[in-house]
Design an enzyme around this catalytic site. Structure first.
Site, PDB file in Angstrom:
ATOM      1  N   GLU A  51     -11.797  -5.446  -5.377  1.00 47.57           N
ATOM      2  CA  GLU A  51     -12.293  -4.051  -5.374  1.00 47.57           C
ATOM      3  C   GLU A  51     -11.450  -3.145  -6.281  1.00 47.57           C
ATOM      4  OE1 GLU A  51     -12.123  -5.881  -2.371  1.00 47.57           O
ATOM      5  OE2 GLU A  51     -14.258  -6.205  -2.750  1.00 47.57           O
ATOM      6  N   ASN A  52     -10.253  -3.597  -6.651  1.00 44.72           N
ATOM      7  CA  ASN A  52      -9.374  -2.729  -7.451  1.00 44.72           C
ATOM      8  C   ASN A  52      -9.889  -2.471  -8.874  1.00 44.72           C
ATOM      9  OD1 ASN A  52      -6.273  -3.877  -5.904  1.00 44.72           O
ATOM     10  ND2 ASN A  52      -7.486  -2.056  -5.457  1.00 44.72           N
ATOM     11  N   ARG A  60      -5.801  -1.495   8.661  1.00 44.07           N
ATOM     12  CA  ARG A  60      -6.930  -2.390   8.365  1.00 44.07           C
ATOM     13  C   ARG A  60      -6.446  -3.581   7.537  1.00 44.07           C
ATOM     14  NH1 ARG A  60      -8.426   2.614   5.780  1.00 44.07           N
ATOM     15  NH2 ARG A  60      -7.562   2.642   3.690  1.00 44.07           N
ATOM     16  N   GLU A  92       0.498 -12.222  13.649  1.00 46.24           N
ATOM     17  CA  GLU A  92       0.979 -11.003  14.302  1.00 46.24           C
ATOM     18  C   GLU A  92       0.952  -9.905  13.260  1.00 46.24           C
ATOM     19  OE1 GLU A  92       1.768 -10.653  17.479  1.00 46.24           O
ATOM     20  OE2 GLU A  92       1.380 -12.764  17.897  1.00 46.24           O
ATOM     21  N   ASP A 151       0.842  -1.196   0.000  1.00 46.21           N
ATOM     22  CA  ASP A 151       0.000   0.000   0.000  1.00 46.21           C
ATOM     23  C   ASP A 151       0.876   1.245   0.000  1.00 46.21           C
ATOM     24  OD1 ASP A 151      -2.277   1.498   0.018  1.00 46.21           O
ATOM     25  OD2 ASP A 151      -2.792   1.121   2.106  1.00 46.21           O
ATOM     26  N   GLY A 152       0.355   2.294  -0.601  1.00 46.00           N
ATOM     27  CA  GLY A 152       1.050   3.581  -0.570  1.00 46.00           C
ATOM     28  C   GLY A 152       1.751   3.938  -1.872  1.00 46.00           C
ATOM     29  N   ASN A 153       1.562   3.119  -2.904  1.00 46.70           N
ATOM     30  CA  ASN A 153       2.215   3.413  -4.195  1.00 46.70           C
ATOM     31  C   ASN A 153       1.739   4.756  -4.756  1.00 46.70           C
ATOM     32  OD1 ASN A 153       3.299   0.896  -3.946  1.00 46.70           O
ATOM     33  ND2 ASN A 153       2.086  -0.059  -5.567  1.00 46.70           N
ATOM     34  N   GLY A 154       0.431   4.973  -4.660  1.00 48.95           N
ATOM     35  CA  GLY A 154      -0.142   6.204  -5.209  1.00 48.95           C
ATOM     36  C   GLY A 154       0.379   7.425  -4.455  1.00 48.95           C
ATOM     37  N   ARG A 155       0.363   7.347  -3.114  1.00 54.46           N
ATOM     38  CA  ARG A 155       0.824   8.490  -2.309  1.00 54.46           C
ATOM     39  C   ARG A 155       2.314   8.750  -2.533  1.00 54.46           C
ATOM     40  NH1 ARG A 155      -1.408   6.082   2.954  1.00 54.46           N
ATOM     41  NH2 ARG A 155      -1.917   4.412   1.491  1.00 54.46           N
ATOM     42  N   HIS A 176       3.467   2.359  -8.802  1.00 55.50           N
ATOM     43  CA  HIS A 176       3.308   0.903  -8.933  1.00 55.50           C
ATOM     44  C   HIS A 176       4.579   0.257  -9.497  1.00 55.50           C
ATOM     45  CE1 HIS A 176      -0.744   1.230  -7.639  1.00 55.50           C
ATOM     46  NE2 HIS A 176      -1.205   1.800  -8.725  1.00 55.50           N
TER      47      HIS A 176
HETATM   48  C1  FPP Z   1      -1.538  -0.182  -3.297  1.00 52.40           C
HETATM   49  O1  FPP Z   1      -1.127   1.146  -3.446  1.00 52.40           O
HETATM   50  C2  FPP Z   1      -0.987  -1.051  -4.319  1.00 52.40           C
HETATM   51  C3  FPP Z   1      -1.712  -1.781  -5.195  1.00 52.40           C
HETATM   52  C4  FPP Z   1      -3.190  -1.788  -5.228  1.00 52.40           C
HETATM   53  C5  FPP Z   1      -1.088  -2.595  -6.223  1.00 52.40           C
HETATM   54  C6  FPP Z   1       0.167  -3.332  -5.848  1.00 52.40           C
HETATM   55  C7  FPP Z   1       0.623  -3.978  -7.070  1.00 52.40           C
HETATM   56  C8  FPP Z   1       1.867  -3.962  -7.561  1.00 52.40           C
HETATM   57  C9  FPP Z   1       3.031  -3.350  -6.868  1.00 52.40           C
HETATM   58  C10 FPP Z   1       1.968  -4.551  -8.921  1.00 52.40           C
HETATM   59  C11 FPP Z   1       2.989  -5.539  -9.161  1.00 52.40           C
HETATM   60  C12 FPP Z   1       2.818  -6.844  -8.545  1.00 52.40           C
HETATM   61  C13 FPP Z   1       3.718  -7.823  -8.759  1.00 52.40           C
HETATM   62  C14 FPP Z   1       3.475  -9.150  -8.135  1.00 52.40           C
HETATM   63  C15 FPP Z   1       4.951  -7.626  -9.546  1.00 52.40           C
HETATM   64  P1  FPP Z   1      -2.214   2.248  -3.699  1.00 52.40           P
HETATM   65  O2  FPP Z   1      -2.289   2.480  -5.154  1.00 52.40           O
HETATM   66  O3  FPP Z   1      -3.485   1.864  -3.040  1.00 52.40           O
HETATM   67  O4  FPP Z   1      -1.576   3.477  -2.964  1.00 52.40           O
HETATM   68  P2  FPP Z   1      -2.322   4.706  -2.296  1.00 52.40           P
HETATM   69  O5  FPP Z   1      -3.106   4.144  -1.148  1.00 52.40           O
HETATM   70  O6  FPP Z   1      -1.188   5.554  -1.840  1.00 52.40           O
HETATM   71  O7  FPP Z   1      -3.155   5.339  -3.352  1.00 52.40           O
END
Ligand code: FPP
Length: 241
Positions: A68-69, A195, A208, A21-25, A38
């Site tokens: 949900e994505n 969560r 844990e 989580d947190g890729n977008g931020r 991502h």
């Molecule tokens: C959550 O960050 C991340 C995801 C929903 C996708 C994670 C998927 C990858 C990293 C893709 C690659 C996977 C593999 C197995 C190579 P978010 O977008 O919800 O971040 P945010 O909460 O900051 O918006």
């Protein structure tokens, strides 16, 4: 001295699950498109797989795409699919050579055909491997997984291949995507959210939890080691004293 040196190799979590989580931020903070986050996040997947493998972790589960994505913008969904194909393709040889078995958690039928083909060949080519399970949750939901198990148990009851009295915890677990693997010992969620987001609900019954404010693209192997050190300081009683 790093957290790696503090890890007791005789008390490792057997199964680690990660809600990335947190890729977008992470991308937003840098004024970059979310998809860039991502890509960075995918590089961390490789780093964490390698670090876990070198420690001797038996199962590692990543939440890559939830049921949900699909609500996300189409270009973001496309990018996630593209990343999955790219990483499976470029990492498969290494995965095979290291005796890692890839498992998919979730129903991949709604995924684009190209993605399905890539995944199915990775599943085939690693199906006999047994050093580590690498579980990728794709179009996955924890409640869906439990309902699917119930339906399949119902079918087997109706056709007589099992009896009502056969239904117990062990049998139920054989109907889950993680069949043959143990429960989650350590659940990691970066990015400050507290969560479980419908991830591996059955398997996390005595996990844990390790929450961290670090965003996933910054979650280095040192952070993983830190999480494991924290895990090893917990007193796991499983309901006992
Ligand atoms: C959550 O960050 C991340 C995801 C929903 C996708 C994670 C998927 C990858 C990293 C893709 C690659 C996977 C593999 C197995 C190579 P978010 O977008 O919800 O971040 P945010 O909460 O900051 O918006």
């Amino acid at each position: 001295m790093t957290y790696r040196d503090e890890i007791d190799l005789n008390n490792l979590p057997k199964h680690i699950a990660i809600i990335m989580d947190g890729n977008g931020r992470w991308a937003k903070k840098r004024m970059l498109p979310r998809t860039y986050g991502h890509s960075k996040g995918s590089d961390r997947v490789i780093e964490i797989v390698e670090a876990s493998y070198n420690l001797g972790i038996k199962s590692l589960s990543f939440y890559a795409f939830s049921t949900e994505n699909w609500k996300r913008p189409q270009n973001e969904i496309n990018k996630l699919m593209e990343l999955i194909v790219y990483y499976v393709r470029t990492q498969l040889e290494k995965i095979k050579n290291n005796n890692i078995k890839i498992n998919v958690l979730g129903d991949i039928i709604p995924l684009p055909e190209l993605v399905q083909d890539e995944i199915n060949s990775a599943l085939d080519e690693t199906s006999c491997n047994n050093k580590m399970n690498l579980n990728i949750a794709l179009n996955y939901g924890g409640q869906d997984e439990i309902l699917r198990a119930c339906k399949n148990i119902g079918k087997d009851l109706l056709d007589g291949s099992i009896n009502l009295n056969d239904i117990n915890k062990n049998l139920f677990e054989n109907y889950l995507y993680t069949r043959g693997q143990g429960p989650i010992d350590l659940l990691i969620r970066p990015s400050g959210e507290l969560r479980v987001s419908n991830f591996m609900l059955w398997q996390m019954s005595y996990a844990e939890f390790y929450f961290s404010d670090i965003l996933w693209p910054d979650f280095s192997k040192e952070e993983l080691y830190k999480a494991i050190v924290s895990f090893q300081k917990r007193d796991r009683r499983f309901g006992g004293l």
